[in-house]
Write a protein that holds these residues in place. Structure first.
Motif, PDB file in Angstrom:
ATOM      1  N   GLU A   1      -6.680   5.758  11.216  1.00  0.00           N
ATOM      2  CA  GLU A   1      -5.678   6.766  10.834  1.00  0.00           C
ATOM      3  C   GLU A   1      -6.231   8.157  10.560  1.00  0.00           C
ATOM      4  OE1 GLU A   1      -2.916   5.702  11.544  1.00  0.00           O
ATOM      5  OE2 GLU A   1      -2.265   3.883  10.518  1.00  0.00           O
TER       6      GLU A   1
ATOM      7  N   SER B   1       2.273  -4.888  11.143  1.00  0.00           N
ATOM      8  CA  SER B   1       2.988  -5.277   9.927  1.00  0.00           C
ATOM      9  C   SER B   1       2.597  -4.412   8.739  1.00  0.00           C
ATOM     10  CB  SER B   1       2.660  -6.742   9.582  1.00  0.00           C
ATOM     11  OG  SER B   1       3.426  -7.155   8.470  1.00  0.00           O
ATOM     12  N   GLY B   2       3.544  -4.229   7.827  1.00  0.00           N
ATOM     13  CA  GLY B   2       3.205  -3.737   6.502  1.00  0.00           C
ATOM     14  C   GLY B   2       2.498  -4.882   5.770  1.00  0.00           C
ATOM     15  N   ILE B   3       1.888  -4.572   4.640  1.00  0.00           N
ATOM     16  CA  ILE B   3       1.136  -5.615   3.931  1.00  0.00           C
ATOM     17  C   ILE B   3       2.006  -6.170   2.796  1.00  0.00           C
ATOM     18  CG2 ILE B   3      -0.985  -6.129   2.643  1.00  0.00           C
ATOM     19  CD1 ILE B   3      -2.265  -3.742   4.135  1.00  0.00           C
TER      20      ILE B   3
ATOM     21  N   PHE C   1       0.849  -1.190   0.000  1.00  0.00           N
ATOM     22  CA  PHE C   1       0.000   0.000   0.000  1.00  0.00           C
ATOM     23  C   PHE C   1       0.888   1.244   0.000  1.00  0.00           C
ATOM     24  CE2 PHE C   1      -4.279  -1.623   1.921  1.00  0.00           C
ATOM     25  CZ  PHE C   1      -4.331  -2.607   0.956  1.00  0.00           C
ATOM     26  N   ASP C   2       0.295   2.368  -0.345  1.00  0.00           N
ATOM     27  CA  ASP C   2       1.098   3.589  -0.469  1.00  0.00           C
ATOM     28  C   ASP C   2       0.453   4.751   0.302  1.00  0.00           C
ATOM     29  OD1 ASP C   2       3.500   4.638  -1.464  1.00  0.00           O
ATOM     30  OD2 ASP C   2       2.424   5.731  -3.037  1.00  0.00           O
ATOM     31  N   CYS C   3       0.216   4.538   1.576  1.00  0.00           N
ATOM     32  CA  CYS C   3      -0.399   5.589   2.398  1.00  0.00           C
ATOM     33  C   CYS C   3       0.608   6.737   2.556  1.00  0.00           C
ATOM     34  CB  CYS C   3      -0.783   5.033   3.755  1.00  0.00           C
ATOM     35  SG  CYS C   3      -1.758   3.515   3.645  1.00  0.00           S
TER      36      CYS C   3
ATOM     37  N   ASN D   1       6.543   3.371   5.843  1.00  0.00           N
ATOM     38  CA  ASN D   1       6.680   2.038   5.242  1.00  0.00           C
ATOM     39  C   ASN D   1       6.031   1.922   3.870  1.00  0.00           C
ATOM     40  OD1 ASN D   1       7.645   1.448   7.784  1.00  0.00           O
ATOM     41  ND2 ASN D   1       5.673   0.675   8.504  1.00  0.00           N
ATOM     42  N   ARG D   2       5.427   2.982   3.386  1.00  0.00           N
ATOM     43  CA  ARG D   2       4.640   2.898   2.144  1.00  0.00           C
ATOM     44  C   ARG D   2       5.502   2.410   0.973  1.00  0.00           C
ATOM     45  NH1 ARG D   2       6.637   7.839   2.716  1.00  0.00           N
ATOM     46  NH2 ARG D   2       7.123   9.043   0.840  1.00  0.00           N
TER      47      ARG D   2
ATOM     48  N   TYR E   1       1.170   9.171   4.498  1.00  0.00           N
ATOM     49  CA  TYR E   1       1.724   9.574   5.794  1.00  0.00           C
ATOM     50  C   TYR E   1       2.660   8.529   6.392  1.00  0.00           C
ATOM     51  CZ  TYR E   1      -2.279   6.608   6.638  1.00  0.00           C
ATOM     52  OH  TYR E   1      -3.173   5.565   6.559  1.00  0.00           O
ATOM     53  N   CYS E   2       2.849   7.388   5.709  1.00  0.00           N
ATOM     54  CA  CYS E   2       3.524   6.251   6.355  1.00  0.00           C
ATOM     55  C   CYS E   2       4.925   6.035   5.807  1.00  0.00           C
ATOM     56  CB  CYS E   2       2.684   4.993   6.153  1.00  0.00           C
ATOM     57  SG  CYS E   2       3.433   3.533   6.884  1.00  0.00           S
TER      58      CYS E   2
ATOM     59  N   LYS F   1      -7.099   2.121   1.008  1.00  0.00           N
ATOM     60  CA  LYS F   1      -7.937   1.776   2.158  1.00  0.00           C
ATOM     61  C   LYS F   1      -9.369   2.249   1.928  1.00  0.00           C
ATOM     62  CE  LYS F   1      -4.366   1.530   5.627  1.00  0.00           C
ATOM     63  NZ  LYS F   1      -3.964   1.868   6.972  1.00  0.00           N
TER      64      LYS F   1
END
Ligand code: SF4
Length: 413
Positions: free
Chosen positions: A172, A114-116, A71-73, A78-79, A75-76, A186
């Motif tokens: 979030e 976890s990241g996905i 995923f590419d959130c 880990n995106r 604010y994150c 999401k």
């Protein structure tokens, strides 16, 4: 990706987990024996302090399964488009680390997020398998908090609930528009549906346990969520409205507020600066007013300007300043609900006052002995020997009550 040692993975995956506010820090000063040459540390990689449902402070190993995410959130950190060093644990590594830390008495439980990777179901399977092995193969009795992925299969999420003490799904952002803009993969509706299903499963399991102690447990510490403060333009009124809905409709135990921290290579849709930490603090105070002090969102919102809570005074005092007509409150006669609205009186002090007034008529000194300070309370109460007279009408009342800026950060209610 070069092969990383377990310690290197731990450093990366524990650091990435720090953005989740669901584990509150105990606030202890940081001391590390590696720098001083002494012994003992108050901080250790991956260990955070959280509070169990009975109020105990517990240490948790707080880590991500993987820092990779499809995923590419925006604010994150880990995106998928983020340029961070990636790492992933295997199920066996997380199980071993947890058992190892537990046996050494470093921790009392595990917080696993976890990241996905590959798919939401694949990732949920990894998370559930960690918890299953800990509980079924190693008889682990410690606390387990699992982050669940709302896009995952309902059966997998239900299995997570059988092993975990607490489950959480991070919403979030307080609005569906915010989710669509900053976390396009999401779906706010799906998150709420999953929370609703979990809420039902948790309350059904509780009811079943009341009938029979042999009935299986299901996330006995309930579910929680996190909202990021200041990542989008949502005001505090919107955030509190969303929290209230989550508490009322889905029975959430806690909503955590986490001030947005700017991340490297951030999207231009995000603010360049973090919001003031005091804003996060005011949201927590307001959240308590909603849950334990009988306030409605509308009452708290009535004190806001432009949808923002005042930063220079706590929300209960801000409300009392706009509703001076409701004061003074007679501490010898007022119902509990009204005493809870007096600035400076916490729920515990109110209960002590009510217990004390059963035996005698209370004087101002009696109130003073039961609370930390009379300064904030005095204008809003009356006792046998005290009436605030014109104090409540004074134009400079706020200036007399609002502490200097530094103390404002620390004062609660
Ligand atoms: S799904 Fe979670 S880990 Fe992945 S980018 Fe979004 S917030 Fe980050």
């Amino acid at each position: 990706m070069s092969k990383l040692s377990r310690l290197e993975k731990l450093a990366i995956l524990a650091d990435a987990a720090k953005y989740d506010a669901s584990c509150a820090s105990s606030g202890a000063a940081k001391r590390n024996s590696r720098e001083s040459g002494g012994i003992g540390s108050t901080t250790s990689i991956g260990i955070c302090h959280s509070y169990a449902p009975d109020g105990r402070c517990i240490s948790l190993l707080k880590i991500l399964m993987t820092i990779m995410c499809m995923f590419d959130c925006a604010y994150c950190i880990n995106r998928s488009s983020s340029n961070v060093r990636r790492a992933a644990f295997t199920v066996a590594e997380v199980v071993d680390l947890t058992l190892d830390f537990y046996k050494r008495n470093y921790i009392e439980g595990l917080f696993l997020s976890s990241g996905i990777v590959r798919s939401p179901d694949y990732t949920m399977e990894l998370i559930v398998e960690v918890a299953r092995q800990l509980r079924e193969e190693h008889g682990f009795k410690g606390y387990i908090h699992l982050k669940t992925i709302p896009e995952g299969d309902a059966d997998l999420i239900a299995r997570a609930g059988r092993y975990a003490d607490r489950l959480s799904i991070n919403i979030e952002l307080p609005s569906d528009e915010g989710i669509a803009a900053l976390a396009p993969e999401k779906d706010g509706d799906r998150i709420r549906r999953t929370m609703a299903r979990l809420g039902t499963q948790i309350s059904d399991a509780k009811a079943e346990r009341k009938r029979s102690r042999k009935a299986p447990v299901f996330a006995p510490a309930g579910q929680s969520t996190q909202m990021i403060v200041g990542a989008d333009a949502s005001g505090d009124d919107r955030m509190l409205q969303t929290s209230d809905t989550l508490y009322q409709r889905y029975g959430l135990r806690r909503v955590y507020y986490s001030a947005f921290s700017p991340i490297p290579d951030a999207s231009r849709s995000l603010p360049a600066q973090a919001p003031p930490l005091l804003r996060e603090h005011r949201l927590y105070q307001s959240d308590w007013l909603l849950r334990f002090y009988g306030f409605s969102v509308e009452e708290i919102a009535s004190t806001m300007e432009g949808g923002r809570l005042a930063l220079d005074m706590d929300p209960k005092l801000a409300w009392a300043m706009t509703r001076r007509d409701m004061f003074p409150v007679d501490v010898n006669r007022a119902p509990r609900e009204m005493l809870l609205r007096v600035p400076g009186l916490g729920a515990r002090v109110v209960d002590r006052l009510i217990a004390a007034r059963r035996h005698r008529r209370l004087r101002l000194d009696d109130v003073g002995r039961l609370c930390q300070s009379l300064r904030k309370i005095r204008p809003f109460i009356e006792t046998v020997d005290w009436r605030p007279s014109g104090l409540l009408d004074r134009a400079d009342l706020k200036a007399r009550l609002v502490p200097p800026a530094r103390a404002t950060q620390l004062a609660l209610f």
